[in-house]
Design an enzyme around this catalytic site. Structure first.
Site: not given
Ligand code: PMP
Length: 313
Positions: A54, A271
């Site tokens: 991110k 994830s």
């Protein structure tokens, strides 16, 4: 036999902004052996300075907003985040001299909340039962109540999110595989990674297959991923870009995260476990090919998760 250690040339960096991107493309030693001659790789995104994929969209969102005059000294950066995007905003905001306010579900892992506070971010904790959607609604309410005060980064609807991946992650994967990639597999949260990398790769070679990874239901432990069918759909998400969606259960993702740590020495987040589980499902159907996935972050922020704690007993 001892491996020879390649020497990486490390350039001097002016600030944390310049440390973002150019992450290694990892190969595996054992987990992928049953799938040979299919090649399987993962982008090691925890190499970014904020520790996750991110950092890329956060940098693009902030620099684009500054360029367009929507973010300037005195404005407070505001967004909803399940953690990693918040860490990236908090890091870059601190470096650039901006205050950062984040709406985040109160059940985010304690590690994440502490990291955010370490960077000096102001946290508004929202109802855990409402998940990230509750955090999104709270961020919207705050922005609408005082639009002059905030730069609302709105990662779910901001095109700079996917453009970051179109400009950096996509070209890196293309170059690192020398254009040989045949399948790209990525978890869908905001979908920025898939939308940006997917668009770039399809432009280079329309035959490349794009496979999104989803949790198997609305209540899941795949932090960072969204169950699109039941969640607020991100404005940047275009399901038509995808060739296929695979679902992965929380248990499969946990089990794969443990295998990556124990069999490969790669300690990643949940994830990433989901991404690897899906990449192996794709590889199992192929006779040959080059499958690339994304490991969004490392495992440290998830140490208090029960599946690691059980190991202490
Ligand atoms: N995994 C983790 C750990 C994340 O924080 C995110 C970001 N929400 C994702 C996967 C999904 O990335 P994207 O938002 O680009 O779809």
């Amino acid at each position: 036999m001892l491996k020879t250690i390649p020497r990486m040339r490390i350039e001097a960096a002016k600030d944390v902004f310049e440390l973002i991107g150019n992450t290694p493309l990892l190969q595996f030693r054992k987990l992928t052996t049953p799938f040979a001659p299919v090649e399987i790789y993962a982008k090691a995104e925890w190499y970014n300075p904020g520790g996750s994929v991110k950092d890329r969209p956060a940098r693009e969102i902030l620099l684009t907003a500054e360029r367009e005059g929507r973010l300037h000294p005195g404005k407070v950066i505001l967004d909803a985040t399940s953690g990693n995007m918040g860490i990236a905003y908090a890091m870059l905001g601190a470096a650039q001299g901006y205050r950062v306010t984040l709406c985040i579900p109160a059940n985010a892992s304690p590690e994440r909340l502490r990291i955010l506070r370490a960077y000096g971010a102001e946290l508004i904790l929202t109802d855990p039962l409402e998940g990230t959607d509750g955090a999104i609604l709270e961020a919207r309410r705050r922005y609408e109540a005082d639009p002059e005060r905030y730069f609302y980064a709105d990662q779910y609807n901001n095109p700079a999110n996917w453009k970051a991946h179109y400009r950096t992650t996509g070209p890196e994967i293309w170059e690192q595989t020398e254009g040989r990639i045949t399948h790209f597999v990525a978890g869908l949260g905001t979908s920025g990674t898939m939308m940006g990398v997917g668009r770039y790769l399809k432009e280079r070679n329309p035959a490349i297959r794009l496979i999104g990874v989803q949790p198997d239901g609305p209540f899941h432990g795949l932090e960072g991923l969204k169950h699109m069918a039941t969640a607020i759909q991100p404005g940047i998400y275009d399901p038509d870009l995808l060739d296929e969606i695979l679902t992965v259960s929380t248990e499969e993702a946990y089990a794969m995260a443990q295998r990556l740590a124990r069999e490969e020495g790669i300690f990643v987040g949940i994830s990433a476990g989901a991404a690897m589980a899906a990449a192996l499902k794709v590889a199992a159907r192929l006779r040959e090919g080059v499958v690339v996935t994304i490991f969004p972050d490392a495992g440290y922020k998830y140490l208090s998760e029960s599946f690691w704690l059980e190991e202490d007993r």
